[in-house]
Design a protein around this motif. Structure first.
Motif, short mmCIF file in Angstrom:
data_model
loop_
_atom_site.label_atom_id
_atom_site.label_comp_id
_atom_site.label_asym_id
_atom_site.label_seq_id
_atom_site.Cartn_x
_atom_site.Cartn_y
_atom_site.Cartn_z
N ALA A 119 0.84 -1.21 0.00
CA ALA A 119 0.00 0.00 0.00
C ALA A 119 0.87 1.26 0.00
CB ALA A 119 -0.94 0.00 1.20
N ALA A 120 1.97 1.23 0.75
CA ALA A 120 2.89 2.37 0.76
C ALA A 120 3.52 2.54 -0.62
CB ALA A 120 3.96 2.18 1.83
N ASP A 121 3.87 1.44 -1.25
CA ASP A 121 4.44 1.50 -2.60
C ASP A 121 3.46 2.15 -3.57
OD1 ASP A 121 6.70 0.78 -4.36
OD2 ASP A 121 5.20 -0.51 -5.32
N GLU A 122 2.21 1.78 -3.48
CA GLU A 122 1.17 2.38 -4.33
C GLU A 122 1.01 3.87 -4.01
OE1 GLU A 122 -1.54 3.07 -7.18
OE2 GLU A 122 -0.38 1.22 -6.96
N ALA A 123 1.04 4.21 -2.72
CA ALA A 123 0.90 5.62 -2.31
C ALA A 123 2.06 6.47 -2.83
CB ALA A 123 0.80 5.72 -0.80
N LEU A 124 3.21 5.87 -3.02
CA LEU A 124 4.34 6.60 -3.59
C LEU A 124 4.03 7.11 -4.99
CD1 LEU A 124 7.33 4.34 -2.52
CD2 LEU A 124 6.97 6.71 -1.86
N ARG A 125 3.18 6.40 -5.69
CA ARG A 125 2.85 6.75 -7.07
C ARG A 125 1.62 7.63 -7.18
NH1 ARG A 125 5.40 2.34 -6.61
NH2 ARG A 125 6.65 1.30 -8.16
N SER A 126 0.75 7.58 -6.18
CA SER A 126 -0.55 8.25 -6.34
C SER A 126 -0.88 9.26 -5.24
CB SER A 126 -1.66 7.20 -6.39
OG SER A 126 -1.69 6.46 -5.18
N SER A 127 -0.06 9.38 -4.25
CA SER A 127 -0.38 10.22 -3.09
C SER A 127 0.37 11.55 -3.16
CB SER A 127 0.00 9.49 -1.81
OG SER A 127 -0.12 10.34 -0.69
N SER A 128 -0.21 12.54 -2.52
CA SER A 128 0.49 13.82 -2.39
C SER A 128 1.48 13.77 -1.23
CB SER A 128 -0.51 14.95 -2.15
OG SER A 128 -1.21 14.73 -0.95
N ARG A 129 1.40 12.70 -0.42
CA ARG A 129 2.32 12.53 0.72
C ARG A 129 3.35 11.45 0.41
NH1 ARG A 129 -0.12 12.48 6.43
NH2 ARG A 129 2.01 13.12 6.82
N ARG A 130 4.06 11.64 -0.66
CA ARG A 130 5.04 10.64 -1.10
C ARG A 130 6.14 10.41 -0.08
NH1 ARG A 130 7.54 12.58 -6.00
NH2 ARG A 130 8.51 10.54 -6.07
N ARG A 131 6.63 11.46 0.53
CA ARG A 131 7.71 11.30 1.52
C ARG A 131 7.23 10.51 2.74
NH1 ARG A 131 12.39 14.62 1.10
NH2 ARG A 131 12.30 15.94 -0.73
N TYR A 132 6.00 10.78 3.17
CA TYR A 132 5.41 10.03 4.28
C TYR A 132 5.31 8.55 3.90
CZ TYR A 132 1.91 8.54 7.74
OH TYR A 132 1.23 7.88 8.74
N ALA A 133 4.76 8.28 2.73
CA ALA A 133 4.61 6.90 2.26
C ALA A 133 5.97 6.22 2.13
CB ALA A 133 3.86 6.87 0.93
N ASN A 134 6.98 6.96 1.67
CA ASN A 134 8.32 6.39 1.56
C ASN A 134 8.87 6.04 2.94
OD1 ASN A 134 11.60 7.26 0.99
ND2 ASN A 134 10.61 5.69 -0.26
N GLY A 135 8.63 6.89 3.93
CA GLY A 135 9.06 6.59 5.31
C GLY A 135 8.38 5.35 5.85
N VAL A 136 7.07 5.25 5.60
CA VAL A 136 6.32 4.06 6.02
C VAL A 136 6.91 2.82 5.36
CG1 VAL A 136 4.10 2.85 5.88
CG2 VAL A 136 4.17 5.28 6.53
N GLN A 137 7.08 2.89 4.04
CA GLN A 137 7.57 1.72 3.33
C GLN A 137 8.97 1.32 3.80
OE1 GLN A 137 8.41 1.80 -0.95
NE2 GLN A 137 7.36 -0.18 -1.06
N HIS A 138 9.85 2.27 3.97
CA HIS A 138 11.20 1.95 4.40
C HIS A 138 11.18 1.30 5.78
CE1 HIS A 138 15.66 3.20 4.01
NE2 HIS A 138 15.55 2.16 4.80
N ALA A 139 10.38 1.85 6.70
CA ALA A 139 10.29 1.29 8.05
C ALA A 139 9.70 -0.11 8.03
CB ALA A 139 9.46 2.21 8.95
N VAL A 140 8.64 -0.31 7.26
CA VAL A 140 8.01 -1.63 7.16
C VAL A 140 8.98 -2.63 6.52
CG1 VAL A 140 6.12 -2.96 6.13
CG2 VAL A 140 5.65 -0.77 7.23
N MET A 141 9.70 -2.21 5.52
CA MET A 141 10.68 -3.10 4.90
C MET A 141 11.75 -3.51 5.92
SD MET A 141 11.14 -1.46 1.10
CE MET A 141 12.51 -2.54 0.71
N TRP A 142 12.18 -2.58 6.77
CA TRP A 142 13.15 -2.91 7.80
C TRP A 142 12.55 -3.89 8.81
CZ3 TRP A 142 13.25 -1.90 13.13
CH2 TRP A 142 14.46 -2.24 13.76
#
Length: 140
Positions: free
Chosen positions: A103-126
């Motif tokens: 979902a964070a990966d998808e939000a990176l492409r479609s959301s206005s909060r790309r940096r937030y989504a990238n932080g979520v994705q990076h943390a979840v990946m860790w």
């Protein structure tokens, strides 16, 4: 201007990360401590405590990327809803971690909060063990 936090765009892989974002195999036997994904709850809680310390004691203002990291860690230890999909609080299992990552990966492409989504994705990946690059620089 290049977004230097967007390391996981289409076709890119950070140095040392598995290309398919697949976590390493699970260790044999029961874990010595409670875990979420590949990380102990104690590890994640210590990072959350450090984020609180930086914000509350040192007056650090979190950027949008680190707001996403904090929200993901808060969810991972069962203290809040999932940051992108807004699922109810609770310790996530492997399937839920993967769904939030997607979902964070998808939000990176479609959301206005790309940096937030990238932080979520990076943390979840860790948390999942898909990367060893923990996204919060600890405050001393």
């Amino acid at each position: 201007m290049a977004d230097n936090l967007m390391w996981n765009g289409p076709g890119s892989t950070p140095a040392g990360a598995p290309a398919a974002h697949q976590p390493p195999p699970m260790p044999e036997g029961p874990p010595a401590e409670p875990v979420v994904g590949r990380r102990t709850i104690a590890e994640i809680t210590a990072l959350l405590d450090n984020i609180r310390y930086a914000v509350e004691t040192k007056g650090h203002r979190l950027e949008e990327f680190h707001e996403g990291v904090r929200a993901a860690y808060t969810w991972a230890v069962g203290q809040g809803p999932s940051p992108i999909t807004d699922r109810a609080a609770g310790i996530p299992d492997a399937r839920q971690l993967r769904a939030e990552d997607d979902a964070a990966d998808e939000a990176l492409r479609s959301s206005s909060r790309r940096r937030y989504a990238n932080g979520v994705q990076h943390a979840v990946m860790w948390v999942r063990g898909a990367t060893d690059a923990q996204p919060w620089l600890r405050w001393q």
